[in-house]
Design an enzyme around this catalytic site. Sequence first.
Site, short mmCIF file in Angstrom:
data_model
loop_
_atom_site.label_atom_id
_atom_site.label_comp_id
_atom_site.label_asym_id
_atom_site.label_seq_id
_atom_site.Cartn_x
_atom_site.Cartn_y
_atom_site.Cartn_z
N GLU A 285 -68.15 10.18 16.12
CA GLU A 285 -67.09 11.19 16.19
C GLU A 285 -67.52 12.50 15.53
O GLU A 285 -66.79 13.09 14.74
CB GLU A 285 -65.80 10.66 15.57
CG GLU A 285 -65.29 9.41 16.27
CD GLU A 285 -63.94 8.92 15.80
OE1 GLU A 285 -63.59 9.16 14.63
OE2 GLU A 285 -63.23 8.29 16.60
N ASP A 358 -60.62 0.23 18.31
CA ASP A 358 -60.18 1.05 17.19
C ASP A 358 -58.82 0.64 16.65
O ASP A 358 -57.82 1.32 16.92
CB ASP A 358 -60.14 2.53 17.63
CG ASP A 358 -59.98 3.47 16.46
OD1 ASP A 358 -60.06 3.01 15.32
OD2 ASP A 358 -59.76 4.67 16.69
N GLU A 386 -52.08 3.24 11.57
CA GLU A 386 -52.33 4.37 12.47
C GLU A 386 -51.74 4.13 13.86
O GLU A 386 -51.10 5.01 14.44
CB GLU A 386 -53.83 4.62 12.57
CG GLU A 386 -54.19 5.70 13.57
CD GLU A 386 -55.70 5.96 13.63
OE1 GLU A 386 -56.46 5.33 12.88
OE2 GLU A 386 -56.10 6.83 14.43
O1 GCW Z 1 -59.17 5.30 14.06
C1 GCW Z 1 -59.94 6.44 14.21
C2 GCW Z 1 -59.12 7.50 13.58
C3 GCW Z 1 -59.88 8.55 12.85
C4 GCW Z 1 -60.88 7.86 11.94
C5 GCW Z 1 -61.82 7.05 12.79
C6 GCW Z 1 -62.80 6.25 11.95
C7 GCW Z 1 -61.58 8.54 9.76
O2 GCW Z 1 -58.29 8.07 14.55
O3 GCW Z 1 -58.96 9.30 12.12
O4 GCW Z 1 -61.58 8.76 11.13
O5 GCW Z 1 -61.13 6.13 13.55
O6 GCW Z 1 -62.51 5.09 11.69
O7 GCW Z 1 -63.82 6.77 11.57
#
Ligand code: GCW
Length: 699
Positions: A285, A358, A386
């Site tokens: 990311e 995720d 989240e």
């Molecule tokens: O779940 C996603 C999130 C990001 C997060 C990323 C990760 C810290 O939306 O906010 O970043 O994963 O785990 O690195």
Amino acid sequence: MNNIRYCLFVGAVVFFLISPLRTNADDGSRLWLRQTSSQKAQITLETKSSLTTDIAVNELTQGWHGGPVILKMSKRKGMKADAFTINIHNGSTTVISPSDIGLLYGVYHLLRLQGIGSIVDAVNGERSYSVTETPFHDIRVLDHWDNLDGNSERGYAGSSIFWKMNEEGVNDVAGIVNNPLHNTMYMRANASLGINGAVLNNVNASPRMLTHEVLDWVRQYADVLRPYGIKVYLSVNFSSPAVLDGLKTSDPMNKEVQRWWKQKVKEIYNLIPDFGGFLVKANSEGQPGPMDFGRTHADGANMLAKALRPYGGIVMWRAFVYSPTDPDRAKQACLEFKDLDGLFLDNVIIQIKNGPIDFQPREPFNPLFGTLQKTSNMVEFQVTQEYLGQSNHLAYLGTMWQEFFEDVDRYANYTAYQQQAHYNAISGVANIGTDASWCGHPLAQANWYAYGRMAWNPHLDAKSIAEEWAVQTFLSPQDSKITATVVDMLMRSREAVVDYEMPLGLHHQFGDSHYAPGPWQNFPGVRRDWLPVFYNKADSLGIGFDRTVATGSGNTAQYRDEFYHMVENVSTCPDKYLLWFHHVPWDYPCQSGRILWDELCFRYQHGLDEVRDIQRQWNSLQGEIDLDIFKDVQVRLMTQVRDAEWWKDGCLLYFQTFSRMAFPDYLDPPVHTLEECKSVKLNVGLYRSPSREELNRQR
Ligand code: GCW
């Protein structure tokens, strides 16, 4: 007369509940540590005292109701340092451990046993009692995704409890160092569960974290956390050498870069001799990493590991990577790490999210578990919700983690693998912030609690943990209405979220902010694997992501045989993973006997009905729970019901444009139109509970 007395009593209670002057209203800040004792317990410390034993003695003095307690340090062959034994004989209790931290854990366990009422007869001298507790995972870490400016990424409980740093290097947080009295709670809570590490900053790490001014704050945190057995760790930015000190590169093979990290690590250990190590999000990311220089994850991790090794530090290297080399994101971690197995130094642990995508409400376990054979690995859970309604929705995650442990045990040999691994660790992304009740939703405290208990012992079941938590939090006996009701609410809650958000293996159906439904979202120019349409693949024939070897992405083959065969074959694939692994026709006969379209409708409706029922359960406790807490949860449940309706309407109306099938009569007719669902911004109304400062101002 009795009537008059009764009326006076009721009147007094009502006055007490509504009185704005009420000073002892419950703000939830005491978590599950509420036991107090007016009795002066007789405590003998048969060992040299330390800050840690002082805390242990103090906890007993504050909370123990029983007879004499002896705390004794004694090494036993084969006993882990933080293990302990509790013996109760003739009403006297002895806690024995090889270390002072083990004694502290023993004391918290003793208080827990007292709190849940399971040693009453032993304490009364009616029987003997003995238990030895040994933690399963050696390293039990909470990851705080906190930024230096005070924001907490995916934090829904206020701001960071560690950081609010201005340009001048002043850290203006009413946090642990500045407000130790209140914030011993954070340390006590963690120690009561055996959590022994805290990563103090976000994995999207600012290079500034490693400047001397910030490290000095880290030192102060380390000093206050140490007596509670909590080590500090830091997330580091892989480009730090270049960004902070102007090096030409951050290439892990460059000698100057290696020297820079060695120096930095030395500087850290000079300040914090028991520093835990680094957590790294690299080449994920947009974060920098070794691949920017044509190197591998192993090259990057090993460079840091070499610098940390002389001091006993570790590297937790995240496997949350998904460079788009394969169109199926679920395969990526295995693809990138499989061939590196065996190349990592001993003090590197690969940190793997529980599922391959995720932190979705339900995912099968990540196939990297069971694939890595020669590398220590650790699961990363997300305690903060989240994708599960954030701090608005009730979603007890103990059941999700139990499911994970059962599956990885059965299909990937988790227990045996961890027991022989060089490092045996676990991590959870914290749901803790500056809100008075720490976790936003008062009942989300149960997730912090459950994470800690399962980090200690992954074989505990979610229901007993929920019971322990409820009994201690509400000071309500095991067999009381409060305990039974709250436990039942918790136990149903996660499955309800799965049903009204993404049943049958659907995943990543979120609109903005990872909160509201967005199965229709499809933007040009955006990475395909960030888009809900990519994951549901709804079309006129059916719905779901084909990950089979036979016709799909081949992700099923990344699992070991038993799991692979089960999910590869649509007829043996459990319904809960159906649309995760298969693209299935709308009239496919599900295991329930209903066709897929009807089953989808059934699940969405069921999720909504469950939340409505959970709401009724909570409302039945009115008058029995502290009014502030009661109202707080009540408002959030109203929001949750509202949101579950949006989810059900939005998803089903959208999917119906493909299935072209009628809604079955057990479905509540939609109350929203698809257009409304597409335009609503649900998260705008995110319920915020007041921070401690705000509460204090109000009172
Ligand atoms: O779940 C996603 C999130 C990001 C997060 C990323 C990760 C810290 O939306 O906010 O970043 O994963 O785990 O690195």
